[in-house]
Design a protein around this motif. Structure first.
Motif, PDB file in Angstrom:
ATOM      1  N   PRO A 147       0.688  -1.182  -0.185  1.00  0.00           N
ATOM      2  CA  PRO A 147       0.106   0.012  -0.016  1.00  0.00           C
ATOM      3  C   PRO A 147       0.919   1.378   0.025  1.00  0.00           C
ATOM      4  CG  PRO A 147       0.027  -0.948   2.194  1.00  0.00           C
ATOM      5  CD  PRO A 147       0.869  -2.037   1.318  1.00  0.00           C
ATOM      6  N   ILE A 148       0.631   2.127  -0.927  1.00  0.00           N
ATOM      7  CA  ILE A 148       1.184   3.516  -0.853  1.00  0.00           C
ATOM      8  C   ILE A 148       0.255   4.385  -1.173  1.00  0.00           C
ATOM      9  CG2 ILE A 148       3.266   2.152  -2.255  1.00  0.00           C
ATOM     10  CD1 ILE A 148       2.545   3.822  -4.504  1.00  0.00           C
ATOM     11  N   ARG A 149       0.887   5.811  -0.977  1.00  0.00           N
ATOM     12  CA  ARG A 149       0.086   6.962  -1.116  1.00  0.00           C
ATOM     13  C   ARG A 149       0.627   7.932  -1.996  1.00  0.00           C
ATOM     14  NH1 ARG A 149      -4.606   8.165   0.985  1.00  0.00           N
ATOM     15  NH2 ARG A 149      -5.563   6.734   2.795  1.00  0.00           N
ATOM     16  N   SER A 150       0.266   8.301  -3.247  1.00  0.00           N
ATOM     17  CA  SER A 150       1.157   9.122  -3.873  1.00  0.00           C
ATOM     18  C   SER A 150       0.568  10.506  -3.714  1.00  0.00           C
ATOM     19  CB  SER A 150       0.800   8.661  -5.432  1.00  0.00           C
ATOM     20  OG  SER A 150       1.265   9.679  -6.583  1.00  0.00           O
ATOM     21  N   ARG A 151       1.591  11.454  -4.076  1.00  0.00           N
ATOM     22  CA  ARG A 151       1.544  12.823  -3.945  1.00  0.00           C
ATOM     23  C   ARG A 151       0.385  13.485  -4.938  1.00  0.00           C
ATOM     24  NH1 ARG A 151       6.154  16.142  -4.095  1.00  0.00           N
ATOM     25  NH2 ARG A 151       6.969  14.578  -5.448  1.00  0.00           N
ATOM     26  N   PHE A 152       0.578  12.695  -6.308  1.00  0.00           N
ATOM     27  CA  PHE A 152      -0.260  13.027  -7.341  1.00  0.00           C
ATOM     28  C   PHE A 152      -1.297  12.022  -7.853  1.00  0.00           C
ATOM     29  CE2 PHE A 152       4.246  14.450  -7.230  1.00  0.00           C
ATOM     30  CZ  PHE A 152       4.088  15.952  -7.415  1.00  0.00           C
ATOM     31  N   PRO A 153      -2.082  12.191  -8.849  1.00  0.00           N
ATOM     32  CA  PRO A 153      -3.226  11.311  -9.343  1.00  0.00           C
ATOM     33  C   PRO A 153      -2.330  10.029 -10.119  1.00  0.00           C
ATOM     34  CG  PRO A 153      -3.732  13.636 -10.218  1.00  0.00           C
ATOM     35  CD  PRO A 153      -2.410  13.721  -9.362  1.00  0.00           C
ATOM     36  N   VAL A 154      -2.778   9.003  -9.769  1.00  0.00           N
ATOM     37  CA  VAL A 154      -2.409   7.943 -10.523  1.00  0.00           C
ATOM     38  C   VAL A 154      -2.977   7.651 -11.935  1.00  0.00           C
ATOM     39  CG1 VAL A 154      -1.807   5.240 -10.288  1.00  0.00           C
ATOM     40  CG2 VAL A 154      -1.796   6.837  -8.493  1.00  0.00           C
ATOM     41  N   HIS A 155      -2.233   7.448 -12.867  1.00  0.00           N
ATOM     42  CA  HIS A 155      -2.732   7.239 -14.312  1.00  0.00           C
ATOM     43  C   HIS A 155      -2.491   5.820 -14.823  1.00  0.00           C
ATOM     44  CE1 HIS A 155      -2.591  11.532 -14.676  1.00  0.00           C
ATOM     45  NE2 HIS A 155      -1.536  11.624 -14.601  1.00  0.00           N
ATOM     46  N   ALA A 156      -1.689   5.013 -14.361  1.00  0.00           N
ATOM     47  CA  ALA A 156      -1.397   3.773 -14.881  1.00  0.00           C
ATOM     48  C   ALA A 156      -0.639   3.003 -14.072  1.00  0.00           C
ATOM     49  CB  ALA A 156      -1.126   3.653 -16.452  1.00  0.00           C
ATOM     50  N   MET A 157      -0.676   1.499 -14.155  1.00  0.00           N
ATOM     51  CA  MET A 157       0.132   0.760 -13.408  1.00  0.00           C
ATOM     52  C   MET A 157       0.421  -0.529 -14.368  1.00  0.00           C
ATOM     53  SD  MET A 157      -1.385   0.971  -9.494  1.00  0.00           S
ATOM     54  CE  MET A 157      -3.383   0.802 -10.155  1.00  0.00           C
ATOM     55  N   ALA A 158       1.634  -1.039 -14.046  1.00  0.00           N
ATOM     56  CA  ALA A 158       2.201  -2.417 -14.695  1.00  0.00           C
ATOM     57  C   ALA A 158       3.167  -3.048 -13.814  1.00  0.00           C
ATOM     58  CB  ALA A 158       2.756  -1.787 -16.035  1.00  0.00           C
ATOM     59  N   PHE A 159       2.790  -4.372 -13.672  1.00  0.00           N
ATOM     60  CA  PHE A 159       3.376  -5.404 -13.177  1.00  0.00           C
ATOM     61  C   PHE A 159       4.655  -5.702 -14.031  1.00  0.00           C
ATOM     62  CE2 PHE A 159       0.983  -6.410  -9.579  1.00  0.00           C
ATOM     63  CZ  PHE A 159      -0.485  -6.430 -10.025  1.00  0.00           C
ATOM     64  N   HIS A 160       5.915  -5.989 -13.404  1.00  0.00           N
ATOM     65  CA  HIS A 160       7.260  -6.580 -13.839  1.00  0.00           C
ATOM     66  C   HIS A 160       6.817  -7.967 -14.473  1.00  0.00           C
ATOM     67  CE1 HIS A 160      11.268  -7.623 -14.646  1.00  0.00           C
ATOM     68  NE2 HIS A 160      11.593  -6.236 -14.565  1.00  0.00           N
ATOM     69  N   PRO A 161       7.434  -8.244 -15.639  1.00  0.00           N
ATOM     70  CA  PRO A 161       7.297  -9.807 -16.099  1.00  0.00           C
ATOM     71  C   PRO A 161       7.796 -10.614 -15.315  1.00  0.00           C
ATOM     72  CG  PRO A 161       8.697  -8.298 -17.668  1.00  0.00           C
ATOM     73  CD  PRO A 161       8.196  -7.221 -16.491  1.00  0.00           C
ATOM     74  N   ARG A 162       8.870 -10.273 -14.610  1.00  0.00           N
ATOM     75  CA  ARG A 162       9.524 -11.325 -13.750  1.00  0.00           C
ATOM     76  C   ARG A 162       9.525 -11.295 -12.273  1.00  0.00           C
ATOM     77  NH1 ARG A 162      12.808 -14.602 -17.263  1.00  0.00           N
ATOM     78  NH2 ARG A 162      11.483 -15.147 -19.166  1.00  0.00           N
ATOM     79  N   ARG A 163       9.717  -9.911 -12.031  1.00  0.00           N
ATOM     80  CA  ARG A 163       9.908  -9.529 -10.662  1.00  0.00           C
ATOM     81  C   ARG A 163       8.788  -8.859  -9.935  1.00  0.00           C
ATOM     82  NH1 ARG A 163      15.093 -11.621  -9.763  1.00  0.00           N
ATOM     83  NH2 ARG A 163      16.375 -11.062 -11.155  1.00  0.00           N
TER      84      ARG A 163
END
Length: 242
Positions: free
Chosen positions: A36-52
């Protein structure tokens, strides 16, 4: 993507002015939340790393006058530690991203500012950053060279639409907080209960019974043909149901 996160879902909250934007990863079967995190800015997109066990999160906004501020966040899903990758102190607005492979991250970047170029509100730069091991990447290690790239169309949502949505949300919250008289339903008749200036209005809602109103020691029958009048003592006669 690691097997532990094969069915994971990354979720971000909506942008609320003056507040941080929450984001986290939820496992769809166990509903366990991680990173869980809190960003100072709006979140536009997220992507999982393919291996890690990593999740790239792009954030940012236009400051309304000059700069496109933002962060590229990289939380580790198992440890919960996250890194802000952009070198500049104001960061840079990130409009989109995707992993090309386990070493390469492609990001659509907004320009640093809109100095003498209004078209930058509709354009961006496609940058590809390469690292041999993204789990070992240091904070603020992506510099201007890493984030440089060819210009490409990147239309943003109309800020007027966002303002209209914000006004609509505030209006709905205000309406929800507005006091509403409680209502009883007995026998199909609605009567409001209210308190004002020391008098109390009570509704007795039964079909075939009188609706009694107590205000300044007088009781009134809702039926005009059987309405009683107060006697001279200042008290009311007892009313009998019809």
């Amino acid at each position: 993507m690691p097997p532990d996160y094969a069915e994971a879902l990354a979720v971000a909250g909506t942008d609320v002015p003056g507040r941080t934007t929450p984001a986290a990863v939820h496992k769809s079967r166990s509903f366990v939340r991680s990173a869980p995190i809190r960003s100072r800015f709006p979140v536009h997109a997220m992507a999982f790393h393919p291996r890690r066990s990593l999740l790239a999160i792009d954030t940012g906004r236009y400051d309304g006058g000059y700069f496109f501020e933002g962060e590229l966040l990289l939380p580790h899903l198992k440890t919960g530690v996250f890194t802000s990758l952009i070198e500049h102190e104001l960061g840079r607005q990130v409009l989109g991203l995707e992993w090309l492979d386990e070493h390469s991250l492609r990001a659509l970047m907004a320009p640093p500012d809109d100095w003498q170029d209004e078209a930058v509100h509709e354009d961006g730069h496609v940058a590809v950053a390469h690292r041999s091991d993204w789990t070992a990447v240091l904070a603020q290690s992506l510099n201007g060279r890493d984030l440089a790239g060819p210009r490409a169309p990147a239309p943003r949502p109309d800020p007027r639409e966002a303002a209209q949505r914000a006004v609509a949300e505030l209006r709905s919250v205000r309406q929800a907080q507005r006091p509403v008289p409680s209502k009883d339903l007995r026998g199909g008749i609605y009567v409001n209960r209210m308190k004002r200036s020391g008098s109390v209005t009570n509704g007795v809602c039964e079909r075939g019974l009188m609706i009694q109103v107590k205000a300044r020691s007088q009781t009134f029958d809702a039926n005009p043909s059987t309405r009683s009048k107060p006697n001279g003592s200042g008290t009311s006669r007892k009313l009998v149901g019809v």
